[in-house]
Write a protein that holds these residues in place. Structure first.
Motif, mmCIF file in Angstrom:
data_model
loop_
_atom_site.group_PDB
_atom_site.id
_atom_site.type_symbol
_atom_site.label_atom_id
_atom_site.label_comp_id
_atom_site.label_asym_id
_atom_site.label_seq_id
_atom_site.Cartn_x
_atom_site.Cartn_y
_atom_site.Cartn_z
ATOM 1 N N ILE A 204 2.443 15.466 6.806
ATOM 2 C CA ILE A 204 1.346 14.761 6.149
ATOM 3 C C ILE A 204 0.487 15.751 5.376
ATOM 4 O O ILE A 204 0.084 15.502 4.229
ATOM 5 N N VAL A 205 0.210 16.900 5.985
ATOM 6 C CA VAL A 205 -0.576 17.923 5.306
ATOM 7 C C VAL A 205 0.166 18.429 4.072
ATOM 8 O O VAL A 205 -0.423 18.665 3.017
ATOM 9 N N GLU A 206 1.468 18.565 4.209
ATOM 10 C CA GLU A 206 2.259 19.138 3.120
ATOM 11 C C GLU A 206 2.414 18.186 1.946
ATOM 12 O O GLU A 206 2.482 18.621 0.794
ATOM 13 N N LEU A 207 2.475 16.857 2.211
ATOM 14 C CA LEU A 207 2.859 15.927 1.151
ATOM 15 C C LEU A 207 1.764 14.962 0.714
ATOM 16 O O LEU A 207 1.763 14.528 -0.439
ATOM 17 N N MET A 208 0.849 14.579 1.596
ATOM 18 C CA MET A 208 -0.184 13.632 1.205
ATOM 19 C C MET A 208 -1.212 14.289 0.282
ATOM 20 O O MET A 208 -1.480 15.484 0.397
ATOM 21 N N PRO A 209 -1.804 13.520 -0.659
ATOM 22 C CA PRO A 209 -2.807 14.108 -1.569
ATOM 23 C C PRO A 209 -4.043 14.570 -0.812
ATOM 24 O O PRO A 209 -4.541 13.861 0.057
ATOM 25 N N HIS A 210 -4.528 15.754 -1.161
ATOM 26 C CA HIS A 210 -5.698 16.318 -0.492
ATOM 27 C C HIS A 210 -6.997 15.948 -1.200
ATOM 28 O O HIS A 210 -8.076 16.134 -0.650
ATOM 29 N N TYR A 211 -6.889 15.460 -2.420
ATOM 30 C CA TYR A 211 -8.082 15.075 -3.169
ATOM 31 C C TYR A 211 -8.301 13.565 -3.048
ATOM 32 O O TYR A 211 -7.351 12.815 -2.756
ATOM 33 N N PHE B 100 0.838 -1.199 0.000
ATOM 34 C CA PHE B 100 0.000 0.000 0.000
ATOM 35 C C PHE B 100 0.876 1.252 0.000
ATOM 36 O O PHE B 100 0.634 2.201 -0.748
ATOM 37 N N TRP B 101 1.903 1.256 0.853
ATOM 38 C CA TRP B 101 2.812 2.402 0.897
ATOM 39 C C TRP B 101 3.535 2.585 -0.431
ATOM 40 O O TRP B 101 3.668 3.700 -0.936
ATOM 41 N N ASP B 102 3.996 1.482 -1.025
ATOM 42 C CA ASP B 102 4.725 1.577 -2.286
ATOM 43 C C ASP B 102 3.864 2.173 -3.393
ATOM 44 O O ASP B 102 4.362 2.896 -4.260
ATOM 45 N N ALA B 103 2.551 1.886 -3.359
ATOM 46 C CA ALA B 103 1.660 2.384 -4.406
ATOM 47 C C ALA B 103 1.239 3.822 -4.190
ATOM 48 O O ALA B 103 0.905 4.519 -5.154
ATOM 49 N N PHE C 50 4.808 10.273 -2.775
ATOM 50 C CA PHE C 50 4.796 11.634 -2.245
ATOM 51 C C PHE C 50 5.929 11.894 -1.254
ATOM 52 O O PHE C 50 6.404 13.022 -1.141
ATOM 53 N N PHE C 51 6.352 10.837 -0.525
ATOM 54 C CA PHE C 51 7.387 11.026 0.489
ATOM 55 C C PHE C 51 8.779 10.635 0.011
ATOM 56 O O PHE C 51 9.772 10.931 0.678
ATOM 57 N N LYS C 52 8.856 9.921 -1.110
ATOM 58 C CA LYS C 52 10.141 9.561 -1.707
ATOM 59 C C LYS C 52 11.029 8.792 -0.729
ATOM 60 O O LYS C 52 12.237 9.020 -0.634
ATOM 61 N N MET C 53 10.444 7.852 0.024
ATOM 62 C CA MET C 53 11.219 7.026 0.945
ATOM 63 C C MET C 53 10.526 5.681 1.120
ATOM 64 O O MET C 53 9.332 5.534 0.849
#
Length: 344
Positions: A205-212, A176-179, A184-187
């Protein structure tokens, strides 16, 4: 015989040994001695604090084998998730899409980043050593923290949730993280867990995770299959929590896609089924007539909280519970004191 009690400063070495055997990526104990020491210090301060409204308090309990004088399990409860910010999760949504021109209507599964679990009380850090046998001890560990919440309602919210570790491979990777998260986090997943995983309320999380909304059908098949699935080490906790009254399906973890169980306290057996009884000393070693049931029994001592299991005849409708002098010593109660009981 096992007892659940608040963690003590002298338990740090034992907790470090437990943390050393937990698998990578599984949300249990802090992994380093410094973080374990910080968790113990926070717990000691929380138990000692006078609390009117739940805030940043965290309460860490241990399961101790009295025969071996050994710590064999942990469980924690946080008073208010996201108390210093916001607790983020993914909410499972269904988006309806309709084309009148083509006469097509269909539903799409989507994940929406949300903060709805903020200020809920959070159960976490449930871990049992492999030496603990099947029986009432695992249920005692899981439910003792709720017994404490029954006794101290001002310290906790009216709703509770529990994030469970999701599916990872033998190397600690998460499909799930890989997909999703990795984009977004490049790690890697384990790097993300070490960097920000313990604080799902960070501004990162606010800065990098998708908001949509994330359309689930666009994710790879292995990532979709992992959503809401439990790491094998979490199956016992899942069974105990669903039996308690927790429900899954509405939220999943933003890192590994593991299920997040949640419930109002009035839907939980420990809250609806517990009762306060008076201690009566029993010197009779003969078993009671009729069927016996496992009960969790806790004193009402706040920072001196203790809980054990006993086998007893049905206690519903009783005013007192018969406890041997040995059990009274473990609970640090005496004849006539009050205890809180719930059937396991």
């Amino acid at each position: 015989m096992y007892v659940v009690r608040p963690v003590e400063a002298g338990d740090i070495a034992a907790l470090e040994a437990l943390a050393a055997v937990t698998m990578p990526g599984v949300h249990t104990l802090p992994k380093t001695r410094d973080k374990i020491e910080q968790a113990v210090e926070r717990s000691l301060a929380s138990f000692a604090a006078q609390v009117d409204i739940p805030s940043e308090e965290s309460y860490l309990f241990v399961l101790e084998s009295l025969a071996e004088r050994k710590i064999v399990g942990t469980a924690a409860i946080f008073a208010s998730a996201g108390s210093n910010g916001t607790y983020f999760s993914f909410r499972n949504d269904v988006i309806q899409q309709v084309s009148r021109d083509l006469n097509i209507s269909h539903s799409v599964h989507a994940l929406t980043l949300c903060s709805e679990l903020t200020a809920y009380s959070q159960l976490s850090s449930f871990y049992l050593d492999a030496s603990v046998p099947e029986g009432p001890a695992p249920a005692l560990l899981s439910r003792s923290r709720l017994l404490f919440a029954v006794q101290q309602p001002q310290r906790f919210g009216d709703r509770f949730f529990v994030p469970l570790a999701g599916v990872t491979d033998e190397h600690g990777g998460s499909p799930f993280w890989d997909a999703l998260g990795r984009k977004f986090f490049k790690m890697d997943f384990l790097d993300a867990e070490r960097t920000i995983g313990g604080a799902r309320n960070r501004t990162l999380i606010v800065e990098l995770m998708p908001h949509y909304p994330v359309y689930v059908p666009l994710l790879p098949g292995d990532a979709q299959a992992a959503m809401g699935q439990i790491h094998p080490s979490g199956e016992q906790a899942f069974d105990l929590l669903t039996e308690e009254g927790f429900e899954a399906d509405e939220y999943i973890d933003i890192f590994d896609g593991g299920p997040i169980l949640q419930a109002h306290k009035h839907a939980l057996r420990t809250f609806t089924g517990s009762q306060t009884l008076r201690v009566r000393t029993s010197l009779d070693a003969a078993p009671a007539e009729g069927p016996l049931y496992d009960y969790a029994i806790a004193n009402n001592a706040g920072p001196g909280f203790r809980a054990v299991t006993i086998a007893s005849a049905e206690l519903e409708g009783c005013e007192a519970v018969a406890l041997s002098p040995e059990i009274q010593d473990i609970l640090r109660v005496a004849d006539g004191d009050s205890v809180t009981c719930v059937r396991l």
